[in-house]
Design a protein around this motif. Structure first.
Motif, mmCIF file in Angstrom:
data_model
loop_
_atom_site.group_PDB
_atom_site.id
_atom_site.type_symbol
_atom_site.label_atom_id
_atom_site.label_comp_id
_atom_site.label_asym_id
_atom_site.label_seq_id
_atom_site.Cartn_x
_atom_site.Cartn_y
_atom_site.Cartn_z
ATOM 1 N N LEU A 12 0.829 -1.216 0.000
ATOM 2 C CA LEU A 12 0.000 0.000 0.000
ATOM 3 C C LEU A 12 0.861 1.263 0.000
ATOM 4 C CD1 LEU A 12 -2.767 -0.966 2.609
ATOM 5 C CD2 LEU A 12 -2.902 -1.112 0.117
ATOM 6 N N PRO A 13 1.628 1.512 -1.054
ATOM 7 C CA PRO A 13 2.423 2.743 -1.083
ATOM 8 C C PRO A 13 1.587 4.001 -0.909
ATOM 9 C CG PRO A 13 3.125 1.251 -2.823
ATOM 10 C CD PRO A 13 1.871 0.664 -2.243
ATOM 11 N N GLN A 14 0.341 3.995 -1.397
ATOM 12 C CA GLN A 14 -0.516 5.174 -1.275
ATOM 13 C C GLN A 14 -0.886 5.469 0.167
ATOM 14 O OE1 GLN A 14 -1.347 2.223 -2.458
ATOM 15 N NE2 GLN A 14 -3.556 1.848 -2.501
ATOM 16 N N VAL A 15 -0.707 4.494 1.060
ATOM 17 C CA VAL A 15 -0.941 4.694 2.492
ATOM 18 C C VAL A 15 0.370 4.927 3.218
ATOM 19 C CG1 VAL A 15 -1.770 3.593 4.618
ATOM 20 C CG2 VAL A 15 -3.060 3.333 2.489
ATOM 21 N N GLU A 16 1.374 4.102 2.923
ATOM 22 C CA GLU A 16 2.635 4.157 3.661
ATOM 23 C C GLU A 16 3.564 5.267 3.190
ATOM 24 O OE1 GLU A 16 4.043 -0.106 4.703
ATOM 25 O OE2 GLU A 16 2.978 -0.272 2.787
ATOM 26 N N ALA A 17 3.420 5.726 1.963
ATOM 27 C CA ALA A 17 4.266 6.809 1.421
ATOM 28 C C ALA A 17 3.388 7.764 0.635
ATOM 29 C CB ALA A 17 5.370 6.225 0.548
ATOM 30 N N ALA A 18 2.318 8.227 1.294
ATOM 31 C CA ALA A 18 1.280 8.998 0.604
ATOM 32 C C ALA A 18 1.827 10.268 -0.051
ATOM 33 C CB ALA A 18 0.153 9.346 1.572
ATOM 34 N N ASP A 19 2.687 10.995 0.639
ATOM 35 C CA ASP A 19 3.191 12.256 0.077
ATOM 36 C C ASP A 19 3.958 12.025 -1.220
ATOM 37 O OD1 ASP A 19 2.065 13.630 2.168
ATOM 38 O OD2 ASP A 19 3.926 13.833 3.311
ATOM 39 N N LEU A 20 4.810 11.018 -1.228
ATOM 40 C CA LEU A 20 5.581 10.724 -2.436
ATOM 41 C C LEU A 20 4.663 10.242 -3.558
ATOM 42 C CD1 LEU A 20 8.193 10.398 -4.000
ATOM 43 C CD2 LEU A 20 8.500 8.155 -2.922
ATOM 44 N N VAL A 21 3.718 9.398 -3.239
ATOM 45 C CA VAL A 21 2.802 8.890 -4.263
ATOM 46 C C VAL A 21 1.997 10.024 -4.875
ATOM 47 C CG1 VAL A 21 0.775 7.433 -4.655
ATOM 48 C CG2 VAL A 21 2.685 6.572 -3.302
ATOM 49 N N GLN A 22 1.524 10.947 -4.049
ATOM 50 C CA GLN A 22 0.800 12.115 -4.575
ATOM 51 C C GLN A 22 1.664 12.905 -5.544
ATOM 52 O OE1 GLN A 22 -0.123 14.098 -0.928
ATOM 53 N NE2 GLN A 22 -1.278 12.335 -0.201
ATOM 54 N N THR A 23 2.928 13.126 -5.165
ATOM 55 C CA THR A 23 3.844 13.866 -6.028
ATOM 56 C C THR A 23 4.055 13.152 -7.352
ATOM 57 O OG1 THR A 23 5.000 14.819 -4.120
ATOM 58 C CG2 THR A 23 6.201 14.769 -6.213
ATOM 59 N N LEU A 24 4.223 11.840 -7.303
ATOM 60 C CA LEU A 24 4.493 11.078 -8.531
ATOM 61 C C LEU A 24 3.281 11.007 -9.442
ATOM 62 C CD1 LEU A 24 6.629 8.173 -7.023
ATOM 63 C CD2 LEU A 24 7.446 10.131 -8.366
ATOM 64 N N ILE A 25 2.080 10.931 -8.864
ATOM 65 C CA ILE A 25 0.864 10.962 -9.690
ATOM 66 C C ILE A 25 0.771 12.293 -10.407
ATOM 67 C CG2 ILE A 25 -1.662 11.018 -9.632
ATOM 68 C CD1 ILE A 25 -1.511 9.033 -7.284
ATOM 69 N N ALA A 26 0.942 13.382 -9.662
ATOM 70 C CA ALA A 26 0.840 14.715 -10.278
ATOM 71 C C ALA A 26 1.899 14.908 -11.357
ATOM 72 C CB ALA A 26 0.979 15.794 -9.197
ATOM 73 N N ARG A 27 3.111 14.430 -11.101
ATOM 74 C CA ARG A 27 4.188 14.574 -12.069
ATOM 75 C C ARG A 27 3.874 13.791 -13.354
ATOM 76 N NH1 ARG A 27 9.819 12.614 -9.884
ATOM 77 N NH2 ARG A 27 9.393 14.352 -8.445
ATOM 78 N N THR A 28 3.345 12.585 -13.194
ATOM 79 C CA THR A 28 3.029 11.753 -14.358
ATOM 80 C C THR A 28 1.915 12.378 -15.187
ATOM 81 O OG1 THR A 28 3.668 9.800 -13.087
ATOM 82 C CG2 THR A 28 2.391 9.433 -15.106
ATOM 83 N N VAL A 29 0.878 12.857 -14.520
ATOM 84 C CA VAL A 29 -0.230 13.489 -15.240
ATOM 85 C C VAL A 29 0.247 14.720 -15.996
ATOM 86 C CG1 VAL A 29 -2.405 14.739 -14.922
ATOM 87 C CG2 VAL A 29 -2.013 12.579 -13.711
ATOM 88 N N ARG A 30 1.033 15.537 -15.327
ATOM 89 C CA ARG A 30 1.514 16.777 -15.983
ATOM 90 C C ARG A 30 2.440 16.481 -17.142
ATOM 91 N NH1 ARG A 30 2.197 18.834 -10.279
ATOM 92 N NH2 ARG A 30 0.389 20.171 -9.893
ATOM 93 N N SER A 31 3.180 15.377 -17.070
ATOM 94 C CA SER A 31 4.140 15.061 -18.140
ATOM 95 C C SER A 31 3.457 14.716 -19.445
ATOM 96 C CB SER A 31 5.038 13.886 -17.713
ATOM 97 O OG SER A 31 4.313 12.679 -17.675
ATOM 98 N N ALA A 32 2.141 14.382 -19.374
ATOM 99 C CA ALA A 32 1.406 14.052 -20.589
ATOM 100 C C ALA A 32 1.012 15.296 -21.373
ATOM 101 C CB ALA A 32 0.171 13.226 -20.247
ATOM 102 N N GLY A 33 1.180 16.462 -20.763
ATOM 103 C CA GLY A 33 0.878 17.705 -21.458
ATOM 104 C C GLY A 33 -0.582 18.077 -21.434
#
Length: 430
Positions: free
Chosen positions: A409-430
């Motif tokens: 459960l990375p979204q629970v155990e490392a929530a801040d990092l997972v949030q950052t990586l989701i946002a970064r991935t979405v933004r990278s799509a343009g």
């Protein structure tokens, strides 16, 4: 002294709200900050948190009820205290209206308050009295559907997104029938981000993560067949899951970003090969479908657990540090099982996708073919899906983040990092 947690006023002029989720039952212990319920108006969903500690001694409303705002949603007091005593306490001292965390803010709150609720459809008919959520109106207009002909399941009969989606796919063949439960967790602009949960979870598990991601995009989540609000859907093997999710998302008519966990991640990858969805990016959290192994003992034990103690023992295998597994998550999972249809439905799905400790499906070829932005997040201590099998299956163009002291459960155990990586991935799509 008992205190009342009130039904929040979820809109300036609204007097009612539909109870869509209850995360506690009579006798449960709650502490300040625990998520106890989710209520929904025709415009938004709101999470209700406990503002005090104690035992739930009264639950006047049930899931599906249309409750009156600023009336008690529940009472919290001492074990053995009665509702009558709670009422006397409330009369002696004003009850506190709980702070609510917006799970899905109106798309344009100021505009929505200033303008009447008006639906315009392809026929040109305008009905000012028709109630519908903003995203339901937008999707219906895009599909040329007449909102006046759609039966609404929201508060006061409002048409919500799942009502439109059900009509949009109603004539298409399905493996289980109908659209899946699909909700907007946060309104926004642009391409929606759709979250797909893993086996044994439901869409509400994404709410804490979504609330802090910080993207301006619409945030949506759905329940897989056999889970949550889609427990009655008959799809039970991997192809059926992918088909049902694909049909539901096709109703959005446009591009999507997909975020999936475990089984939901495998479904997200498989959706990229359907040909009828424009998947702009993938964020895969502890993905299944990239190797053969799964912890079959966990699946069997999780489904068979009937008490909070037994369920907690199995759910601790999901995390690296048992202390990170919040008791409210266990209680919410157990409370959902009060619906007698849920565990049999999940068991049917388990038989279709797992055999003992083997995954009966693979998304590896689909991932190799996908050329959009893709991020994989996996814990080194994952006891459910081995990291080594994920590593072996990943093509070179996929970014892999291996997290120390993190389990399934990375979204629970490392929530801040997972949030950052989701946002970064979405933004990278343009």
């Amino acid at each position: 002294m008992a205190e009342a947690i009130l039904v929040p006023q979820v809109g300036q002029d609204l007097t009612e709200a539909k109870v869509v989720e209850l995360h506690v039952k009579l006798g449960d212990q709650v502490k300040k900050g625990d998520l106890v319920a989710v209520v929904e108006s025709e415009k938004a969903s709101f999470e209700v948190e406990a503002f005090c500690e104690g035992t739930v001694i009264s639950l006047p409303w049930q899931v599906g009820d249309t409750a009156t705002v600023l009336e008690p949603l529940m009472h919290v007091g001492a074990p053995g205290e009665t509702v009558a005593e709670a009422a006397r306490s409330a009369a002696a001292e004003p009850a506190v209206v709980p702070a609510v965390a917006p799970a899905a803010q109106p798309e344009a709150a100021q505009v929505a308050q200033a303008e009447p609720l008006v639906a315009k459809v392809a026929t040109g008919v305008v009905n000012a009295a028709l109630r519908a959520s903003p995203i339901a109106r937008r999707v219906a207009a895009g599909q040329g559907l007449d909102l006046a002909r759609i039966a609404g399941s929201g508060p006061k009969g409002a048409v919500v997104l799942k009502d439109v989606a059900a009509l949009a796919v109603g004539g298409a063949p399905t493996t289980g029938g109908g659209a899946l439960e699909l909700r907007t967790l946060q309104a926004g602009q642009g391409t929606p981000v759709v979250f797909i949960h893993g086996f044994g979870a439901d869409l509400s598990s994404w709410r804490p993560l979504v609330a802090r991601i910080g993207l301006g995009s619409p945030m949506m989540a759905l329940d897989l067949p056999g889970h949550g609000g889609s427990r009655g859907h008959g799809a039970a093997d991997f192809a059926g899951l992918v088909g049902a999710v694909g049909q539901t998302l096709r109703g959005l008519q446009g591009s999507v970003h997909l975020v999936g966990h475990s089984l939901g991640a495998a479904v997200a990858v498989a959706l990229t090969q359907r040909g009828d969805l424009d998947v702009r990016s993938l964020t895969l959290i502890a993905p299944a479908g990239l190797g053969a192994s799964v912890d079959g003992a966990f699946v069997e034990g999780f489904l068979g657990a009937k008490s909070e103690a037994a369920l907690a023992a199995w759910m601790r295998r999901l995390v690296s540090d048992p202390a990170t597994l919040a008791p409210v998550l266990v209680r919410a999972t157990l409370a959902a099982r009060e619906d007698a249809d849920l565990v049999p439905a999940q068991s049917r799905v388990a038989r279709g996708v797992f055999e003992g400790s083997t995954q009966l499906f693979s998304a590896a070829a689909a991932l190799r073919s996908y050329q959009g932005p893709c991020t994989v997040i996996a814990g080194r201590d994952d006891a459910i899906v081995p990291l080594r099998e994920i590593e072996a299956a990943l093509p070179g163009h996929v970014a892999l983040h291996r997290l120390d002291r993190v389990g399934h459960l990375p979204q629970v155990e490392a929530a801040d990092l997972v949030q950052t990586l989701i946002a970064r991935t979405v933004r990278s799509a343009g």
